[in-house]
Design a protein around this motif. Structure first.
Motif, PDB file in Angstrom:
ATOM      1  N   CYS A 352       3.918  31.931 -71.140  1.00 41.98           N
ATOM      2  CA  CYS A 352       3.982  33.073 -70.225  1.00 41.98           C
ATOM      3  C   CYS A 352       5.136  34.014 -70.534  1.00 41.98           C
ATOM      4  CB  CYS A 352       4.069  32.575 -68.772  1.00 41.98           C
ATOM      5  SG  CYS A 352       2.627  31.642 -68.251  1.00 41.98           S
ATOM      6  N   ASP A 353       5.674  33.960 -71.746  1.00 39.68           N
ATOM      7  CA  ASP A 353       6.782  34.843 -72.091  1.00 39.68           C
ATOM      8  C   ASP A 353       6.323  36.300 -72.037  1.00 39.68           C
ATOM      9  OD1 ASP A 353       9.580  35.044 -73.385  1.00 39.68           O
ATOM     10  OD2 ASP A 353       8.319  36.349 -74.609  1.00 39.68           O
ATOM     11  N   PRO A 354       6.894  37.125 -71.144  1.00 38.08           N
ATOM     12  CA  PRO A 354       6.368  38.485 -70.959  1.00 38.08           C
ATOM     13  C   PRO A 354       6.550  39.374 -72.180  1.00 38.08           C
ATOM     14  CG  PRO A 354       8.331  38.138 -69.617  1.00 38.08           C
ATOM     15  CD  PRO A 354       7.950  36.813 -70.175  1.00 38.08           C
ATOM     16  N   ALA A 355       7.668  39.224 -72.910  1.00 31.74           N
ATOM     17  CA  ALA A 355       7.880  40.069 -74.084  1.00 31.74           C
ATOM     18  C   ALA A 355       6.850  39.764 -75.171  1.00 31.74           C
ATOM     19  CB  ALA A 355       9.295  39.882 -74.615  1.00 31.74           C
ATOM     20  N   ALA A 356       6.594  38.471 -75.392  1.00 32.42           N
ATOM     21  CA  ALA A 356       5.593  38.110 -76.396  1.00 32.42           C
ATOM     22  C   ALA A 356       4.200  38.537 -75.956  1.00 32.42           C
ATOM     23  CB  ALA A 356       5.636  36.603 -76.653  1.00 32.42           C
ATOM     24  N   ARG A 357       3.898  38.424 -74.674  1.00 31.77           N
ATOM     25  CA  ARG A 357       2.594  38.876 -74.171  1.00 31.77           C
ATOM     26  C   ARG A 357       2.420  40.385 -74.392  1.00 31.77           C
ATOM     27  NH1 ARG A 357      -0.795  35.875 -71.133  1.00 31.77           N
ATOM     28  NH2 ARG A 357      -0.095  33.787 -70.549  1.00 31.77           N
ATOM     29  N   PHE A 358       3.467  41.151 -74.080  1.00 25.49           N
ATOM     30  CA  PHE A 358       3.351  42.590 -74.260  1.00 25.49           C
ATOM     31  C   PHE A 358       3.279  42.950 -75.744  1.00 25.49           C
ATOM     32  CE2 PHE A 358       5.470  46.899 -74.350  1.00 25.49           C
ATOM     33  CZ  PHE A 358       4.320  47.580 -73.978  1.00 25.49           C
ATOM     34  N   GLY A 359       4.028  42.240 -76.577  1.00 26.98           N
ATOM     35  CA  GLY A 359       3.929  42.475 -78.014  1.00 26.98           C
ATOM     36  C   GLY A 359       2.537  42.239 -78.532  1.00 26.98           C
ATOM     37  N   LEU A 360       1.915  41.141 -78.070  1.00 27.18           N
ATOM     38  CA  LEU A 360       0.546  40.872 -78.499  1.00 27.18           C
ATOM     39  C   LEU A 360      -0.414  41.910 -77.923  1.00 27.18           C
ATOM     40  CD1 LEU A 360      -1.386  39.048 -80.037  1.00 27.18           C
ATOM     41  CD2 LEU A 360      -1.533  37.571 -78.011  1.00 27.18           C
ATOM     42  N   ALA A 361      -0.145  42.372 -76.707  1.00 27.29           N
ATOM     43  CA  ALA A 361      -0.996  43.399 -76.099  1.00 27.29           C
ATOM     44  C   ALA A 361      -1.002  44.673 -76.934  1.00 27.29           C
ATOM     45  CB  ALA A 361      -0.515  43.705 -74.677  1.00 27.29           C
ATOM     46  N   THR A 362       0.180  45.150 -77.312  1.00 26.69           N
ATOM     47  CA  THR A 362       0.240  46.392 -78.097  1.00 26.69           C
ATOM     48  C   THR A 362      -0.353  46.187 -79.489  1.00 26.69           C
ATOM     49  OG1 THR A 362       2.516  45.860 -78.761  1.00 26.69           O
ATOM     50  CG2 THR A 362       2.224  47.292 -76.839  1.00 26.69           C
ATOM     51  N   THR A 363      -0.210  44.972 -80.025  1.00 24.87           N
ATOM     52  CA  THR A 363      -0.816  44.683 -81.327  1.00 24.87           C
ATOM     53  C   THR A 363      -2.341  44.698 -81.222  1.00 24.87           C
ATOM     54  OG1 THR A 363       1.103  43.345 -81.931  1.00 24.87           O
ATOM     55  CG2 THR A 363      -0.909  43.016 -83.198  1.00 24.87           C
ATOM     56  N   PHE A 364      -2.877  44.105 -80.164  1.00 22.08           N
ATOM     57  CA  PHE A 364      -4.329  44.133 -79.955  1.00 22.08           C
ATOM     58  C   PHE A 364      -4.828  45.568 -79.763  1.00 22.08           C
ATOM     59  CE2 PHE A 364      -4.939  39.519 -78.249  1.00 22.08           C
ATOM     60  CZ  PHE A 364      -5.012  39.063 -79.558  1.00 22.08           C
ATOM     61  N   ALA A 365      -4.033  46.392 -79.087  1.00 17.02           N
ATOM     62  CA  ALA A 365      -4.426  47.789 -78.906  1.00 17.02           C
ATOM     63  C   ALA A 365      -4.541  48.489 -80.255  1.00 17.02           C
ATOM     64  CB  ALA A 365      -3.422  48.509 -78.009  1.00 17.02           C
ATOM     65  N   THR A 366      -3.606  48.191 -81.160  1.00 18.66           N
ATOM     66  CA  THR A 366      -3.666  48.763 -82.504  1.00 18.66           C
ATOM     67  C   THR A 366      -4.923  48.309 -83.242  1.00 18.66           C
ATOM     68  OG1 THR A 366      -1.251  48.754 -82.623  1.00 18.66           O
ATOM     69  CG2 THR A 366      -2.428  48.908 -84.710  1.00 18.66           C
ATOM     70  N   LEU A 367      -5.374  47.087 -82.943  1.00 16.46           N
ATOM     71  CA  LEU A 367      -6.571  46.527 -83.588  1.00 16.46           C
ATOM     72  C   LEU A 367      -7.851  46.867 -82.831  1.00 16.46           C
ATOM     73  CD1 LEU A 367      -5.065  43.007 -84.412  1.00 16.46           C
ATOM     74  CD2 LEU A 367      -5.617  44.804 -86.070  1.00 16.46           C
ATOM     75  N   ASP A 368      -7.754  47.778 -81.843  1.00 13.07           N
ATOM     76  CA  ASP A 368      -8.910  48.195 -81.023  1.00 13.07           C
ATOM     77  C   ASP A 368      -9.513  47.042 -80.230  1.00 13.07           C
ATOM     78  OD1 ASP A 368      -8.726  50.868 -81.876  1.00 13.07           O
ATOM     79  OD2 ASP A 368      -9.858  50.427 -83.696  1.00 13.07           O
ATOM     80  N   ARG A 369      -8.680  46.105 -79.850  1.00 15.56           N
ATOM     81  CA  ARG A 369      -9.127  45.005 -78.983  1.00 15.56           C
ATOM     82  C   ARG A 369      -8.615  45.324 -77.579  1.00 15.56           C
ATOM     83  NH1 ARG A 369      -7.578  39.675 -82.502  1.00 15.56           N
ATOM     84  NH2 ARG A 369      -8.253  38.618 -80.572  1.00 15.56           N
ATOM     85  N   ASP A 370      -9.167  46.412 -77.017  1.00  9.84           N
ATOM     86  CA  ASP A 370      -8.597  47.015 -75.813  1.00  9.84           C
ATOM     87  C   ASP A 370      -8.664  46.120 -74.585  1.00  9.84           C
ATOM     88  OD1 ASP A 370      -7.896  49.248 -77.231  1.00  9.84           O
ATOM     89  OD2 ASP A 370      -9.686  50.380 -76.692  1.00  9.84           O
ATOM     90  N   ASP A 371      -9.760  45.416 -74.373  1.00 12.24           N
ATOM     91  CA  ASP A 371      -9.879  44.586 -73.173  1.00 12.24           C
ATOM     92  C   ASP A 371      -8.816  43.488 -73.161  1.00 12.24           C
ATOM     93  OD1 ASP A 371     -11.978  46.103 -72.316  1.00 12.24           O
ATOM     94  OD2 ASP A 371     -13.534  44.709 -72.978  1.00 12.24           O
ATOM     95  N   GLU A 372      -8.630  42.845 -74.313  1.00 11.77           N
ATOM     96  CA  GLU A 372      -7.601  41.805 -74.397  1.00 11.77           C
ATOM     97  C   GLU A 372      -6.208  42.415 -74.224  1.00 11.77           C
ATOM     98  OE1 GLU A 372      -8.853  38.701 -77.694  1.00 11.77           O
ATOM     99  OE2 GLU A 372      -9.613  40.710 -78.169  1.00 11.77           O
ATOM    100  N   ALA A 373      -5.998  43.586 -74.805  1.00 10.37           N
ATOM    101  CA  ALA A 373      -4.700  44.252 -74.705  1.00 10.37           C
ATOM    102  C   ALA A 373      -4.357  44.561 -73.253  1.00 10.37           C
ATOM    103  CB  ALA A 373      -4.702  45.542 -75.530  1.00 10.37           C
ATOM    104  N   ILE A 374      -5.336  45.109 -72.512  1.00  9.44           N
ATOM    105  CA  ILE A 374      -5.080  45.470 -71.115  1.00  9.44           C
ATOM    106  C   ILE A 374      -4.765  44.230 -70.280  1.00  9.44           C
ATOM    107  CG2 ILE A 374      -6.164  46.395 -69.024  1.00  9.44           C
ATOM    108  CD1 ILE A 374      -7.671  48.354 -70.913  1.00  9.44           C
ATOM    109  N   GLY A 375      -5.506  43.145 -70.507  1.00  7.31           N
ATOM    110  CA  GLY A 375      -5.263  41.923 -69.749  1.00  7.31           C
ATOM    111  C   GLY A 375      -3.879  41.352 -69.996  1.00  7.31           C
TER     112      GLY A 375
END
Length: 395
Positions: A352-375
């Motif tokens: 549940c590390d928030p920084a790592a979660r947000f890092g993965l979110a922005t990375t998924f956004a770059t990969l057009d994995r928008d639903d996972e990024a938003i979650g």
């Protein structure tokens, strides 16, 4: 089942590191995940105790009691669970109930058994029982228990065992000082300061002359740096680094602190050369490698940071922090697929590390994995990550 056991062991190791680093929330997250993944009763009880200890650190004794009960439900008589529940009972003002639990936690020794049996009694139980006996006006008995709690441990103690030993030493030092035993108190404060206890260092400075001991000097250096007393800290660092035959970890940590001191005037780049020397000084220390890799990444030197962080991951003691920094580096250098892999590895250890979660979110956004990024970003925002909150507002 073998895979589940490995996952549980990794999560519990990560939980211990984060708890020792003063991050009980992340420690609890990892321990809860370990509890869910545990392949057997013993592992489940160990994970439940880890959650309970995190709640104790947060000042939530009622939650600690609930998780201790969960451990005792699957492994009746579990010594660490009894010790944790005893500490929680003491925190809520029930010393008699605490003593019942703590008597049970050390009972194998009270029956007169020794050697392997005595070694099975957790240091935490000894320390907690000493404190409760003192609360009940039985300090003489408390001393006997505290002597066992302060005794040297294994050659390579866990961070938890090391923390408990220095607390036991500090407590015994305070008792001895109050009882007029200044030489004994000085010995205890010195021993705890060698283990990195800054509170004992402060007490040692109150009652005696600081010894020319490398580990005590390292604790003094850290205390001065944290207090932003740069010139005094630099003087101690000079003396420390001039000491012949410094232990590798002491040498490396002194160099890291010199890096932090340099950073105060020259920013992250000024720290880089110091931490590269630190990595060379202690090449087999995972914590040193993790800290140095983070500093090198912040200094804008990814080519130096990556091999250092990969070494941290390979060494025993990796806990998710190095993996998260690798995710940051690969994301910043335009390698989102590799970044996602490292972020996911980090989150397996720090769920549940928030920084790592947000890092993965922005990375998924770059990969057009928008639903996972938003979650993921929403979860990080709920946890208070400022970047995630701003990102969610901009969507």
């Amino acid at each position: 089942w073998k895979g589940a056991a490995l996952c549980t062991d990794q999560l519990l190791a990560a939980s211990g590191v984060h708890r020792s680093a003063g991050d009980p929330a992340t420690a609890i997250d990892s321990a809860v995940r370990a509890y869910v993944a545990a392949p057997d009763a013993a592992s489940r009880a160990t994970a439940a105790v880890a959650v309970a200890l995190g709640h104790l650190d947060q000042g939530l004794p009622a939650d600690a009691i609930c998780w201790s009960d969960a451990a005792l439900a699957v492994v009746p008589g579990h010594r660490d669970a009894l010790a944790c529940r005893g500490l929680a009972q003491r925190s809520v003002g029930r010393p008699e109930s605490a003593l019942v639990d703590l008597d049970a936690a050390v009972r194998i020794s009270l029956l007169g058994l020794r050697d392997e049996a005595a070694a099975a009694v957790p240091r935490r139980a000894r320390l907690a029982r000493a404190l409760v006996l003192n609360d009940l006006g039985r300090r003489k008995q408390g001393y006997a228990e505290l002597d066992l709690a302060a005794a040297p441990g294994p050659a390579e103690p866990s961070s938890d065992d090391r923390d408990l030993q220095k607390i036991a030493r500090r407590v015994r030092g305070e008792w001895r000082l109050a009882d007029g035993d200044l030489p004994g108190a000085t010995d205890d404060f010195t021993a705890a300061a060698r283990l990195g206890d800054r509170r004992s260092l402060a007490r040692l400075l109150d009652v005696a002359t600081l010894p020319a001991d490398p580990e005590v000097l390292l604790t003094r250096l850290i205390a001065l740096r944290v207090a932003e007393q740069g010139p005094e800290a630099s003087e101690v660092a000079t003396v420390l680094l001039a000491t012949p035959d410094l232990p590798a970890t002491v040498h490396a940590k002194a160099l890291i602190n010199c890096g932090y001191l340099a950073m105060a005037t020259g920013g992250w780049p000024a720290a880089a050369e110091w931490v590269l020397r630190a990595v060379e000084a202690a090449p087999a220390d995972a914590d040193v490698a993790t800290v140095c890799g983070r500093i090198l990444a912040n200094a804008g030197r990814p080519d130096d940071a990556v091999p250092v962080l990969l070494r941290a991951v390979e060494l025993a003691g990796a806990d998710g922090r190095a993996e998260a920094v690798l995710g940051e580096i690969y994301a910043a250098t335009g390698q989102p697929d590799t970044a996602a892999t490292w972020y996911e590895r980090a989150l397996r250890l720090m769920p549940c590390d928030p920084a790592a979660r947000f890092g993965l979110a922005t990375t998924f956004a770059t990969l057009d994995r928008d639903d996972e990024a938003i979650g993921l970003a929403a979860q990080a925002a709920v946890a208070g990550n400022a970047g995630a909150i701003e990102w969610c507002r901009s969507r």
